[in-house]
Design an enzyme around this catalytic site. Structure first.
Site, PDB file in Angstrom:
ATOM      1  N   ASP A  92      -7.449  80.434  -4.421  1.00 36.32           N
ATOM      2  CA  ASP A  92      -8.129  79.431  -3.781  1.00 36.32           C
ATOM      3  C   ASP A  92      -7.321  78.532  -2.800  1.00 36.32           C
ATOM      4  OD1 ASP A  92      -9.835  80.187  -5.883  1.00 36.32           O
ATOM      5  OD2 ASP A  92     -10.258  78.209  -6.777  1.00 36.32           O
ATOM      6  N   LYS A 153     -15.511  76.606  -1.559  1.00 34.62           N
ATOM      7  CA  LYS A 153     -15.425  75.686  -3.007  1.00 34.62           C
ATOM      8  C   LYS A 153     -15.393  74.247  -2.530  1.00 34.62           C
ATOM      9  CE  LYS A 153     -11.874  74.983  -6.359  1.00 34.62           C
ATOM     10  NZ  LYS A 153     -10.542  75.472  -7.001  1.00 34.62           N
ATOM     11  N   LYS A 182     -18.390  78.066  -4.976  1.00 33.87           N
ATOM     12  CA  LYS A 182     -17.988  77.515  -6.387  1.00 33.87           C
ATOM     13  C   LYS A 182     -17.886  75.997  -6.420  1.00 33.87           C
ATOM     14  CE  LYS A 182     -13.315  77.275  -8.825  1.00 33.87           C
ATOM     15  NZ  LYS A 182     -11.980  77.984  -8.910  1.00 33.87           N
TER      16      LYS A 182
END
Length: 223
Positions: A92, A153, A182
């Site tokens: 991430d 995300k 996400k």
């Protein structure tokens, strides 16, 4: 989807600066017990998590240039490459927010560079929606697609707010299903979890995973 299957969408998270070995150990055992998709930990705990989770299907996720996204692209590439060597299954990465807002093509190039070293490993790009307007969220979504990221995300969880349902709706509309989404930051109840999935979130990042699963179980039993 049965509400009890939401466990498979959860990245069980502890990214606190003062997270202890005991807390990470507990995080991993909770992930095994509840069948979460992954644990998300700071790079210093990749090896710890990998060792505990070795015989389980739970993945190890870590973060790159977290939470500010303000280092050199070369450093992000190094962090991602090193994290994967240490056992990370997913990365991430925080994008450079000012460059994203300014529309710099370097953002797409940075994503491509990091995805190249990730190879078949999953790359999620954190765009910190709290700092973006709706048009910037749309552009961020397209940049992540162009850069070859697997997920976009919403948040680090360290900014002024976490994910919102509107963030997910904008990403979903802009992406046309060309990238996964996400949602992370501030998802604190089972009903919120369900709503985020309904509007298009493919993965949920939360430190409240166990609480959410307990609430979901209660809701399921109440049917």
């Amino acid at each position: 989807m049965s509400i009890l299957n939401f466990n498979k969408l959860i990245d069980h998270t502890n990214l606190k600066a003062n997270a202890t070995y005991e807390e990470i150990e507990r995080l991993c055992h909770e992930a095994i017990e509840y069948g979460f998709f992954s644990v998300c930990v700071n790079p210093a705990y990749i090896r710890t998590a990998k060792k505990i989770l070795l015989k389980s299907p739970v993945k190890v996720c870590t973060v790159v240039d977290f939470p500010l996204g303000q280092t050199f692209s070369e450093q992000k590439v190094y962090e991602a490459k090193t994290s994967i060597k240490m056992g990370a299954d997913e990365i991430d990465m925080v994008i450079n927010i000012p460059e994203l807002i300014n529309g710099c093509a370097c953002v797409i190039d940075e994503i491509r560079q990091v995805k190249k070293v990730c190879g078949e490993k999953i790359l999620k790009v954190i765009v910190e929606t709290a700092l973006l307007n709706e048009e910037q969220i749309r552009k961020a979504t397209l940049a992540c697609i162009d850069g070859g990221a697997d997920f976009i995300k919403t948040s680090t969880g360290f900014s002024t707010r976490g994910a919102s349902l509107n963030d997910i709706k904008i990403m979903q509309q802009a992406s046309q299903n060309k990238i996964l989404i996400k949602a992370s930051g501030g998802i604190s109840t089972a009903r919120e979890l369900i709503e985020f999935v309904k509007v298009g979130a493919d993965r949920i990042g939360t430190s409240r995973s166990v609480k959410l699963m307990q609430e979901l179980k209660t809701m399921d039993l109440a049917k």
